[in-house]
Design a protein around this motif. Structure first.
Motif, PDB file in Angstrom:
ATOM      1  N   PHE A 112       0.829  -1.210   0.000  1.00  0.00           N
ATOM      2  CA  PHE A 112       0.000   0.000   0.000  1.00  0.00           C
ATOM      3  C   PHE A 112       0.859   1.254   0.000  1.00  0.00           C
ATOM      4  O   PHE A 112       0.555   2.221  -0.707  1.00  0.00           O
ATOM      5  N   PHE A 113       1.933   1.243   0.782  1.00  0.00           N
ATOM      6  CA  PHE A 113       2.792   2.423   0.855  1.00  0.00           C
ATOM      7  C   PHE A 113       3.454   2.691  -0.501  1.00  0.00           C
ATOM      8  O   PHE A 113       3.421   3.826  -1.005  1.00  0.00           O
ATOM      9  N   LEU A 114       4.041   1.663  -1.105  1.00  0.00           N
ATOM     10  CA  LEU A 114       4.722   1.858  -2.389  1.00  0.00           C
ATOM     11  C   LEU A 114       3.734   2.250  -3.485  1.00  0.00           C
ATOM     12  O   LEU A 114       4.024   3.137  -4.300  1.00  0.00           O
ATOM     13  N   ALA A 115       2.565   1.600  -3.527  1.00  0.00           N
ATOM     14  CA  ALA A 115       1.580   1.938  -4.558  1.00  0.00           C
ATOM     15  C   ALA A 115       1.074   3.365  -4.386  1.00  0.00           C
ATOM     16  O   ALA A 115       0.837   4.075  -5.377  1.00  0.00           O
ATOM     17  N   VAL A 123       7.537   9.963 -11.701  1.00  0.00           N
ATOM     18  CA  VAL A 123       8.963   9.683 -11.616  1.00  0.00           C
ATOM     19  C   VAL A 123       9.231   8.575 -10.601  1.00  0.00           C
ATOM     20  O   VAL A 123      10.102   7.722 -10.809  1.00  0.00           O
ATOM     21  N   LEU A 124       8.450   8.547  -9.498  1.00  0.00           N
ATOM     22  CA  LEU A 124       8.600   7.478  -8.512  1.00  0.00           C
ATOM     23  C   LEU A 124       8.122   6.147  -9.074  1.00  0.00           C
ATOM     24  O   LEU A 124       8.720   5.099  -8.804  1.00  0.00           O
ATOM     25  N   GLU A 125       7.047   6.183  -9.850  1.00  0.00           N
ATOM     26  CA  GLU A 125       6.565   4.949 -10.470  1.00  0.00           C
ATOM     27  C   GLU A 125       7.608   4.379 -11.423  1.00  0.00           C
ATOM     28  O   GLU A 125       7.879   3.170 -11.422  1.00  0.00           O
ATOM     29  N   PRO A 130      10.216  -1.016 -12.017  1.00  0.00           N
ATOM     30  CA  PRO A 130      11.096  -2.055 -12.603  1.00  0.00           C
ATOM     31  C   PRO A 130      11.708  -2.987 -11.564  1.00  0.00           C
ATOM     32  O   PRO A 130      11.859  -4.187 -11.812  1.00  0.00           O
ATOM     33  N   TYR A 131      12.024  -2.449 -10.389  1.00  0.00           N
ATOM     34  CA  TYR A 131      12.611  -3.301  -9.354  1.00  0.00           C
ATOM     35  C   TYR A 131      11.577  -4.242  -8.749  1.00  0.00           C
ATOM     36  O   TYR A 131      11.917  -5.349  -8.313  1.00  0.00           O
ATOM     37  N   MET A 132      10.314  -3.819  -8.701  1.00  0.00           N
ATOM     38  CA  MET A 132       9.260  -4.716  -8.243  1.00  0.00           C
ATOM     39  C   MET A 132       9.068  -5.862  -9.230  1.00  0.00           C
ATOM     40  O   MET A 132       8.835  -7.010  -8.831  1.00  0.00           O
ATOM     41  N   LEU A 167       4.037  -9.890  -2.473  1.00  0.00           N
ATOM     42  CA  LEU A 167       4.071  -8.419  -2.508  1.00  0.00           C
ATOM     43  C   LEU A 167       3.618  -7.850  -3.845  1.00  0.00           C
ATOM     44  O   LEU A 167       2.854  -6.876  -3.906  1.00  0.00           O
ATOM     45  N   PHE A 168       4.059  -8.438  -4.938  1.00  0.00           N
ATOM     46  CA  PHE A 168       3.845  -7.841  -6.258  1.00  0.00           C
ATOM     47  C   PHE A 168       2.369  -7.667  -6.623  1.00  0.00           C
ATOM     48  O   PHE A 168       1.981  -6.602  -7.122  1.00  0.00           O
TER      49      PHE A 168
END
Length: 294
Positions: A112-115, A123-125, A130-132, A167-168
Motif C-alpha cells: 500500500f505504501f509503495l503503490a 517519476v517514482l513509479e 522495474p525493481y518490483m 508483494l507484487f
C-alpha cells in the motif's frame, strides 16, 4: 357506452389487488435457484473428481503401486479420522498459517505504501516499478541461500519468502486502482482546490477498492504458498505443513501426504474466501464484477 371513473370515484365492488404474494414467491424461487446454481456445479464436479480418483487408484494403478495414490476412503481413515495423524497436520497447518498471516500483513503495509507514493508521482513509479518486476521475476530457489544467510533458517526466513511471493500483486492492483479514477472526477477536485490527501482519501482510494481487494485475494493465496515453500527450505523452529509434506513424502506415507495437501489447499481457500467476504462488507455489490456469464 363506457363509463369513466374520475376524481375520487371508486368502484367498491372490485376486489383489492394483492401483488405481494407473487413477488414473495418469485423471490423465494430465485433464491433457491441461485443457491442451486452456486452449490450444485462444484458438488457435481467434486463427485466426478472423486470417481476419477477411485478409477486411477483401483484400475490404472496396480496393487503394488497403489501407494502412489491411495483411495479417498483410506486417506479419510488414516489422515483425518486418526487423531494422532490429524493433530500433527493441524499443528503444522497452524504454524504455517501464522507465517502466512505475518508475511501477508507485511506485504499489505509495504505494498500500500509503495503503490500510494507511486500514484502521486510518475517519476517514482518509473523508478520503483522495474525493481518490483525484478523481485517478482527472481526464482525463489535462487535466493534461498541468501535468505538463509541473512535471516537464518527459522521463522524470519519463512516470512521473508511469503513477503517476496505475495508483494507484487498488491502493488500492481493497488496502483492500477488508484490510477483508475476518471479524469473528470480529478478535474472536479481540482476545481474545488482539494489537497493531495483529500483527493487520495475521497477519490482515489474509494475508486481503487475493487482492484485492491482483487490483489489481496491473489496475495492471500500466494502467502500460503510462500509459507509452505519456506517450510521446505528453512526447518528450524516449529514444523510447518511444508516440513510435514516433505517428511510424509520421504517415508512414502501416502494417506498422510494427501491429507496434508488437502488441508493446505483448505487453508488457501479459507483465506481467499475471507477476503471475498471482507470485500462484500467493505464495498457491497456496487461494483459489477459478474461479467456477461451470469
Amino acid at each position: 357506452m363506457t363509463t369513466q371513473v374520475t376524481g375520487d370515484e371508486v368502484d367498491e365492488s372490485m376486489p383489492p389487488v394483492h401483488d405481494d404474494a407473487p413477488v414473495q414467491a418469485y423471490r423465494v424461487k430465485s433464491r433457491k435457484r441461485e443457491a442451486a446454481e452456486t452449490i450444485l456445479p462444484p458438488l457435481v464436479l467434486g463427485v466426478i473428481l472423486i470417481g476419477c480418483w477411485y478409477f486411477v487408484s483401483y484400475v490404472v494403478l496396480d496393487e503394488s503401486r497403489r501407494f502412489l495414490l491411495r483411495p479417498p476412503h483410506q486417506v479419510l481413515k488414516v489422515g483425518f479420522l486418526d487423531w494422532d495423524n490429524f493433530s500433527e497436520i493441524l499443528d503444522g497447518l497452524w504454524s504455517s498459517a501464522k507465517v502466512a498471516l505475518t508475511g501477508l500483513t507485511i506485504s499489505i503495509i509495504v505494498g500500500f505504501f509503495l503503490a500510494t507514493i507511486m500514484s502521486q508521482a510518475k517519476v517514482l513509479e518509473r523508478a520503483i516499478f522495474p525493481y518490483m518486476v525484478m523481485l517478482q521475476a527472481i526464482p525463489i530457489l535462487a535466493i534461498v541461500p541468501l535468505i538463509g544467510f541473512w535471516w537464518g533458517f527459522g521463522q524470519r526466513s519463512r516470512i521473508a519468502v511469503c513477503v517476496i511471493i505475495s508483494l507484487f500483486p498488491i502493488i500492481v492492483n493497488t496502483l492500477f486502482g488508484l490510477q483508475s479514477a476518471a479524469r473528470g472526477q480529478h478535474d472536479l477536485f481540482t476545481l474545488h482546490h482539494a489537497s493531495r490527501l483529500t483527493r487520495l482519501r475521497k477519490l482515489m482510494y474509494p475508486n481503487a477498492l475493487p482492484a485492491i481487494f482483487a490483489g489481496l485475494r491473489i496475495s492471500a493465496g500466494l502467502s500460503v504458498i510462500g509459507a509452505i515453500v519456506g517450510d521446505f527450505f528453512f526447518g528450524q523452529g516449529d514444523p510447518g505443513i511444508g516440513q510435514l509434506l516433505r517428511t510424509y513424502a520421504s517415508r512414502i506415507q501416502g494417506e498422510e501426504l494427501l491429507a496434508a495437501v488437502i488441508m493446505s489447499s483448505a487453508l488457501g481457500v479459507a483465506v481467499f474466501l475471507f477476503f471475498g467476504w471482507l470485500q462484500n462488507v467493505a464495498i457491497g455489490k456496487w461494483h459489477d464484477s459478474g461479467g456477461l456469464g451470469t
